[in-house]
Design a protein around this motif. Structure first.
Motif, PDB file in Angstrom:
ATOM      1  N   GLY A  41       0.797  -1.215   0.000  1.00  0.00           N
ATOM      2  CA  GLY A  41       0.000   0.000   0.000  1.00  0.00           C
ATOM      3  C   GLY A  41       0.829   1.263   0.000  1.00  0.00           C
ATOM      4  N   ILE A  42       2.126   1.135   0.305  1.00  0.00           N
ATOM      5  CA  ILE A  42       3.008   2.301   0.250  1.00  0.00           C
ATOM      6  C   ILE A  42       3.476   2.464  -1.200  1.00  0.00           C
ATOM      7  N   LEU A  43       3.351   3.666  -1.724  1.00  0.00           N
ATOM      8  CA  LEU A  43       3.727   3.932  -3.111  1.00  0.00           C
ATOM      9  C   LEU A  43       5.218   3.682  -3.317  1.00  0.00           C
ATOM     10  N   ASP A  44       5.556   3.022  -4.417  1.00  0.00           N
ATOM     11  CA  ASP A  44       6.942   2.683  -4.706  1.00  0.00           C
ATOM     12  C   ASP A  44       7.381   3.355  -6.018  1.00  0.00           C
ATOM     13  N   PRO A  45       7.856   4.610  -5.942  1.00  0.00           N
ATOM     14  CA  PRO A  45       8.196   5.343  -7.174  1.00  0.00           C
ATOM     15  C   PRO A  45       9.329   4.677  -7.960  1.00  0.00           C
ATOM     16  N   GLN A  46      10.278   4.071  -7.234  1.00  0.00           N
ATOM     17  CA  GLN A  46      11.385   3.391  -7.918  1.00  0.00           C
ATOM     18  C   GLN A  46      10.850   2.196  -8.727  1.00  0.00           C
ATOM     19  N   GLY A  47       9.925   1.483  -8.114  1.00  0.00           N
ATOM     20  CA  GLY A  47       9.293   0.366  -8.814  1.00  0.00           C
ATOM     21  C   GLY A  47       8.540   0.829 -10.046  1.00  0.00           C
ATOM     22  N   LYS A  48       7.833   1.943  -9.904  1.00  0.00           N
ATOM     23  CA  LYS A  48       7.071   2.502 -11.036  1.00  0.00           C
ATOM     24  C   LYS A  48       8.018   2.899 -12.164  1.00  0.00           C
ATOM     25  N   ALA A  49       9.163   3.491 -11.797  1.00  0.00           N
ATOM     26  CA  ALA A  49      10.139   3.904 -12.807  1.00  0.00           C
ATOM     27  C   ALA A  49      10.663   2.690 -13.569  1.00  0.00           C
ATOM     28  N   ALA A  84       4.902  -6.877 -17.759  1.00  0.00           N
ATOM     29  CA  ALA A  84       5.401  -6.775 -16.386  1.00  0.00           C
ATOM     30  C   ALA A  84       4.572  -5.747 -15.619  1.00  0.00           C
ATOM     31  N   ALA A  85       4.199  -6.085 -14.412  1.00  0.00           N
ATOM     32  CA  ALA A  85       3.386  -5.172 -13.600  1.00  0.00           C
ATOM     33  C   ALA A  85       3.774  -5.297 -12.134  1.00  0.00           C
ATOM     34  N   ASN A  86       3.274  -4.356 -11.347  1.00  0.00           N
ATOM     35  CA  ASN A  86       3.497  -4.383  -9.891  1.00  0.00           C
ATOM     36  C   ASN A  86       4.954  -4.592  -9.507  1.00  0.00           C
ATOM     37  N   VAL A  87       5.837  -3.793 -10.073  1.00  0.00           N
ATOM     38  CA  VAL A  87       7.244  -3.910  -9.710  1.00  0.00           C
ATOM     39  C   VAL A  87       7.452  -3.245  -8.350  1.00  0.00           C
ATOM     40  N   ARG A  88       8.034  -3.984  -7.430  1.00  0.00           N
ATOM     41  CA  ARG A  88       8.325  -3.462  -6.095  1.00  0.00           C
ATOM     42  C   ARG A  88       9.813  -3.635  -5.856  1.00  0.00           C
ATOM     43  N   VAL A  89      10.438  -2.598  -5.334  1.00  0.00           N
ATOM     44  CA  VAL A  89      11.879  -2.637  -5.118  1.00  0.00           C
ATOM     45  C   VAL A  89      12.175  -2.581  -3.629  1.00  0.00           C
ATOM     46  N   GLY A 137      22.439  -5.223  -1.553  1.00  0.00           N
ATOM     47  CA  GLY A 137      21.985  -5.455  -2.920  1.00  0.00           C
ATOM     48  C   GLY A 137      20.547  -5.008  -3.075  1.00  0.00           C
ATOM     49  N   LYS A 138      20.005  -5.268  -4.253  1.00  0.00           N
ATOM     50  CA  LYS A 138      18.621  -4.899  -4.502  1.00  0.00           C
ATOM     51  C   LYS A 138      17.762  -6.156  -4.578  1.00  0.00           C
ATOM     52  N   TYR A 139      16.521  -5.985  -4.188  1.00  0.00           N
ATOM     53  CA  TYR A 139      15.569  -7.077  -4.263  1.00  0.00           C
ATOM     54  C   TYR A 139      14.339  -6.562  -4.975  1.00  0.00           C
ATOM     55  N   MET A 140      13.936  -7.238  -6.033  1.00  0.00           N
ATOM     56  CA  MET A 140      12.786  -6.762  -6.804  1.00  0.00           C
ATOM     57  C   MET A 140      11.760  -7.866  -7.001  1.00  0.00           C
ATOM     58  N   GLU A 141      10.519  -7.478  -6.957  1.00  0.00           N
ATOM     59  CA  GLU A 141       9.438  -8.410  -7.282  1.00  0.00           C
ATOM     60  C   GLU A 141       8.701  -7.871  -8.498  1.00  0.00           C
ATOM     61  N   VAL A 142       8.497  -8.740  -9.472  1.00  0.00           N
ATOM     62  CA  VAL A 142       7.819  -8.332 -10.703  1.00  0.00           C
ATOM     63  C   VAL A 142       6.719  -9.346 -11.010  1.00  0.00           C
ATOM     64  N   ASP A 143       5.522  -8.862 -11.218  1.00  0.00           N
ATOM     65  CA  ASP A 143       4.445  -9.743 -11.682  1.00  0.00           C
ATOM     66  C   ASP A 143       4.510  -9.832 -13.200  1.00  0.00           C
ATOM     67  N   LEU A 144       4.510 -11.047 -13.720  1.00  0.00           N
ATOM     68  CA  LEU A 144       4.552 -11.243 -15.166  1.00  0.00           C
ATOM     69  C   LEU A 144       3.246 -11.859 -15.633  1.00  0.00           C
ATOM     70  N   ASN A 145       2.650 -11.241 -16.625  1.00  0.00           N
ATOM     71  CA  ASN A 145       1.432 -11.791 -17.196  1.00  0.00           C
ATOM     72  C   ASN A 145       1.828 -12.853 -18.219  1.00  0.00           C
ATOM     73  N   GLU A 146       2.251 -13.995 -17.714  1.00  0.00           N
ATOM     74  CA  GLU A 146       2.811 -15.060 -18.563  1.00  0.00           C
ATOM     75  C   GLU A 146       2.692 -16.365 -17.790  1.00  0.00           C
ATOM     76  N   THR A 147       2.041 -17.352 -18.364  1.00  0.00           N
ATOM     77  CA  THR A 147       1.853 -18.605 -17.631  1.00  0.00           C
ATOM     78  C   THR A 147       2.905 -19.652 -17.993  1.00  0.00           C
TER      79      THR A 147
END
Lengths: 79, 79
Positions: free
Chosen positions: A12-20, A33-38, B39-49
């Motif tokens: 629920g916290i906005l993630d501008p880096q993820g959006k970028a 690709a959607a909902n990128v969270r960093v 390091g960085k940790y990222m989560e990405v939702d992929l519309n791909e089955t």
């Protein structure tokens, strides 16, 4: 022991880096690709063999320095 | 599918952010913490089955955008 710590923004916290990153991926042609969270990932070596003590210590490290618990949450594993 | 991506500095590459955290921990009284690596940790939702397609796509994302493969390495899991 080694601690592997993940610090991520709370849901629920906005993630501008993820959006970028999402926009950058989109402009590179990755349109599904959607909902990128960093977040941050940290590894810390602890000179401590007692698991319970190491656990308490890492928890304090996260609370005091590594995570901003107002907007971030943390989790860790000890190995 | 969801990709969980870790991007970390390669072994041997200086990590000033890790060093800064190490010093901060030390001044907070955590004297037994060493070798802090960030390091960085990222989560990405992929519309791909299709798992193989998703895998190839995440690999390309990492190579093209998410990691600087000169100094960083990446790993990911698909769930």
């Amino acid at each position: 022991m080694k601690a592997k710590i993940h610090v991520t923004l709370k849901q629920g916290i906005l993630d501008p880096q993820g959006k970028a990153i999402e926009h950058a991926l989109d402009s590179l042609g990755f349109n599904n690709a959607a909902n990128v969270r960093v977040g941050k990932y940290m590894e810390v070596d602890l000179n401590e063999t007692d698991r319970a003590k190491a656990d308490a210590q890492v928890k304090r490290m996260c609370e005091q320095l590594l995570a901003n618990t107002v907007v971030e949450e943390y989790r860790y594993e000890l190995t």
